[in-house]
Structures are given as structure tokens and as C-alpha cells.
Design a protein around this motif. Structure first.
Motif, short mmCIF file in Angstrom:
data_model
loop_
_atom_site.label_atom_id
_atom_site.label_comp_id
_atom_site.label_asym_id
_atom_site.label_seq_id
_atom_site.Cartn_x
_atom_site.Cartn_y
_atom_site.Cartn_z
N ILE A 189 14.20 74.62 2.53
CA ILE A 189 14.60 73.58 2.29
C ILE A 189 15.82 72.31 1.76
O ILE A 189 15.51 72.75 0.58
CB ILE A 189 13.27 72.22 1.57
CG1 ILE A 189 11.79 73.37 2.26
CG2 ILE A 189 13.07 71.21 2.02
CD1 ILE A 189 10.07 73.00 2.02
N TYR A 223 10.63 78.66 1.89
CA TYR A 223 10.94 78.12 3.42
C TYR A 223 11.53 77.33 2.60
O TYR A 223 11.73 76.23 1.68
CB TYR A 223 10.18 76.73 3.99
CG TYR A 223 8.87 77.23 5.23
CD1 TYR A 223 9.73 77.06 6.02
CD2 TYR A 223 7.35 77.57 4.86
CE1 TYR A 223 9.08 77.89 7.38
CE2 TYR A 223 6.62 78.45 5.94
CZ TYR A 223 7.49 78.28 7.17
OH TYR A 223 6.98 78.73 8.20
N PHE A 259 10.88 78.99 10.47
CA PHE A 259 12.37 77.92 11.22
C PHE A 259 12.90 77.17 8.84
O PHE A 259 12.26 78.54 8.30
CB PHE A 259 11.91 76.57 11.55
CG PHE A 259 10.64 75.90 11.08
CD1 PHE A 259 10.88 75.65 9.68
CD2 PHE A 259 9.97 76.47 11.38
CE1 PHE A 259 9.63 74.71 9.29
CE2 PHE A 259 8.51 75.51 11.44
CZ PHE A 259 8.23 74.93 9.63
N SER A 260 14.34 76.92 9.15
CA SER A 260 14.16 76.76 8.34
C SER A 260 14.12 74.45 7.88
O SER A 260 14.55 74.24 9.09
CB SER A 260 15.24 77.08 6.98
OG SER A 260 16.96 76.67 7.66
N LEU A 261 13.67 73.87 6.91
CA LEU A 261 13.87 72.69 6.84
C LEU A 261 15.60 72.46 6.89
O LEU A 261 15.62 72.14 4.92
CB LEU A 261 13.49 71.65 6.44
CG LEU A 261 12.14 71.61 7.47
CD1 LEU A 261 10.93 70.85 6.29
CD2 LEU A 261 11.94 71.50 8.61
N MET A 275 16.18 71.24 11.85
CA MET A 275 15.66 72.45 11.93
C MET A 275 16.60 73.48 11.91
O MET A 275 17.06 72.84 12.80
CB MET A 275 13.66 72.27 12.41
CG MET A 275 12.91 73.65 12.34
SD MET A 275 11.92 73.44 13.38
CE MET A 275 10.56 71.84 11.80
N ARG A 276 16.40 74.61 10.88
CA ARG A 276 17.55 75.52 11.64
C ARG A 276 16.45 77.02 12.20
O ARG A 276 15.52 77.32 11.44
CB ARG A 276 18.52 76.17 10.89
CG ARG A 276 19.08 74.92 10.65
CD ARG A 276 20.44 75.35 9.63
NE ARG A 276 21.40 74.43 9.64
CZ ARG A 276 22.56 74.51 8.31
NH1 ARG A 276 22.87 75.31 8.45
NH2 ARG A 276 22.77 73.72 7.96
#
Length: 315
Positions: free
Chosen positions: A8, A6, A45-47, A71-72
Motif C-alpha cells: 500500500i 498488501y 492486487f496492490s494499492l 490499483m495494480r
């Protein structure tokens, strides 16, 4: 895909919260739990934090202190806290700003959002918040982690959501109001009049001519986007008008400071619809704007520390 962790970025997340509000410990701890896990295992998603300026909402800059977008999603949608009138600033509801016009209150709190991730309770418009079917699902592990945290107030994913304001209604009204605001703005009307020679040849409602403007201290550049950015005859005559607009906006919302770039569309009916960039370093005559000029703007129009971009904060 299963080897991709992920994305982040805790610094950007912390910076996306309004001044005076810190990223909640639950979000920071969730980022730590998620770190290194395969992308898609609890959602796609990405943080990463972002301001409302860059979210899919009309004229989002004035709403910076109303959101904490952390979040994206792959399609450009954004998820985060909403600090609407009368809402709990310590534990705001979590909303989604969809790239296709889907605006939804996703959960009454951050706890509720994480609970929905574990139970996979998202509709088609927010299917990116569901695990990827090509990655081993880890929502059970997330549920165990949440259950092992210190107990807070009991919260189910949809608890009290019916008592919260109508988020979609808020966004739709904001969009209408801002479009009307700019359509009737005195300086925008004059700008459209001065650029009448550039009205689009088509007459459809979506036909437009696009322009880009950069201002940094005494530096200025305006280009029309016709087969790439091009100089145009009226550029010098509209500079004072654009500087007046910049000052007017600073007075209206001083904490935002001064914008450094503006893009706008000139429509067939003469309307001008602008977008503003407060954070990217503008390019003028093919070179980054002089730091001394940008800093002079910052001295004249200071911002909260977390709203000062890194390139501008550099000594």
C-alpha cells in the motif's frame, strides 16, 4: 504467502489523481482497513498509484487527467477511476486497463468496486481481483466493514452501468487515433527518413529497431539498442528535430511539462512509434542527468505540484 501483507502506497495513490481532485475518503479508509492483511485475502492486487503513462494503453501520457489509477495487478493491469466526458468527477466509474488488451468498466463507482470484491463478481480477464485460493478469504470481513460505514447512496455492484459510456470503445478509438497521429506526424516522418540506414532487416509488421533518447536542459543523448545501447552516427543530426518535438508537445499540453526520455521503434515501413517518460530521471553518459538542467526545464515548463517527481522537487 499468507505472511505477506498488501503493498500500500497512499502517497502514490494521492498523486495519481488529477490536479484538483483528492483521493476519496472511502479509498483512504479502505487502504487503512486493508493494511496488514494477508495479500490475496480479498483479491490479488496492490494499492499503488500510477499515471496513465505507465498503464497498458497506447500513448497514455496525454490522458493523465482522465484517470486516477490506484490499483495494480500482478500481470501489469491497472484499475482506477475514469474521468470521461460528462462523467461525475466526484464519483467516477471504475475501469480496468488490462495488460492483455482487456478494457472494461468494472463498476459504476468505487463503492460498486468494493461491493464486487465482497461478492467476487469478476470474470476470467479480471480473476486477479478474486481472493487467492491459498490464503484465508476475508471478503466477509470486508462486507461487514462496508456495512458498518456511514450510509451513502444505495449502490449495487452493477447499478446504472448500462447508462455509462462504452469504455472499451473509448480506449480502442484512442489507440487507433494515436497510432494514426504518430504514423502521419511530420517530425516522426522526418525522423524515420533520417534513420533509414537503421531500418530492420526483417519485413514483418512487428520487426523494428529500437532507440532511446534522453534530454534534460542542454544535455542530450541518443542510443540505438543493438546488443545493448550503442551510439550511432545520426544521433547529433536528429537532436534539433527531437527538441522541436519536445517543444511542440509542451505547447499542445503545457501541464505535462517537458518529457525527459523517449523510446521509439523504427518499423520496416519507416513508421516511428514513440513512448515518452516525464517522471524518471534520465541517464546521460552513464550518469544521472544534472539536476540543474532538469530544474531549468521545470522552470520553463512548470507542472502541477503533484506531477513533479520527487527527484525533481528536491532542493
Amino acid at each position: 504467502m499468507s505472511d505477506t501483507p498488501y503493498p500500500i502506497d497512499l502517497d502514490s495513490i494521492r498523486g495519481a489523481f488529477p490536479p484538483g481532485i483528492e483521493a476519496p475518503s472511502l479509498l483512504v479508509e479502505f487502504a487503512d482497513w486493508l493494511n496488514g492483511r494477508p495479500w490475496g485475502s480479498v483479491g490479488r492486487f496492490s494499492l499503488q498509484g500510477q499515471f496513465s503513462d505507465h498503464a497498458p494503453i497506447v500513448d497514455g501520457s496525454p490522458l493523465r487527467d482522465r484517470f486516477s489509477l490506484f490499483m495494480r495487478l500482478p500481470d501489469g493491469s491497472a484499475v482506477g477511476g475514469w474521468y470521461g466526458a460528462g462523467l461525475d468527477r466526484d464519483n467516477p466509474p471504475i475501469v480496468g486497463l488490462g495488460s492483455e488488451g482487456d478494457y472494461e468498466l468494472l463498476a459504476p463507482s468505487l463503492d460498486g468496486l468494493l461491493a464486487k470484491l465482497t461478492s467476487q463478481q469478476f470474470g476470467n480477464a479480471w480473476s486477479d481481483l478474486l481472493p487467492h485460493d491459498e490464503v484465508e478469504c476475508q471478503t466477509v470481513e470486508l462486507a461487514r466493514w462496508l456495512a458498518g460505514r456511514p450510509a451513502g447512496e444505495p449502490m449495487t455492484p452493477d447499478d446504472a452501468s448500462s447508462e455509462l459510456p462504452d469504455f472499451r470503445g473509448f480506449v480502442e478509438k484512442w489507440s487507433r487515433d494515436r497510432e494514426d497521429y504518430w504514423a502521419n506526424h511530420r517530425l516522426m516522418a522526418e525522423l524515420g527518413w533520417r534513420l533509414a540506414a537503421h531500418l530492420p532487416k526483417g519485413k514483418k509488421p512487428w520487426d523494428k529497431t529500437n532507440f532511446e533518447v534522453a534530454i534534460s536542459g542542454a544535455q542530450y543523448q541518443a542510443r540505438v539498442l543493438t546488443r545493448g545501447p550503442q551510439p550511432f552516427e545520426e544521433a547529433s543530426s536528429i537532436e534539433s528535430l527531437l527538441r522541436d518535438l519536445r517543444e511542440e508537445m509542451r505547447r499542445a499540453q503545457p501541464e505535462l511539462g517537458l518529457w525527459y526520455a523517449m523510446s521509439f521503434g523504427l518499423y520496416a515501413d519507416g513508421r516511428v512509434m514513440p513512448n515518452f517518460e516525464y517522471d524518471l530521471r534520465p541517464t546521460i553518459d552513464g550518469e544521472p542527468a544534472l539536476l540543474s538542467e532538469a530544474k531549468a526545464d521545470l522552470v520553463r515548463a512548470p507542472r502541477p505540484e503533484r506531477w513533479v517527481p520527487k527527484w525533481l522537487a528536491a532542493s
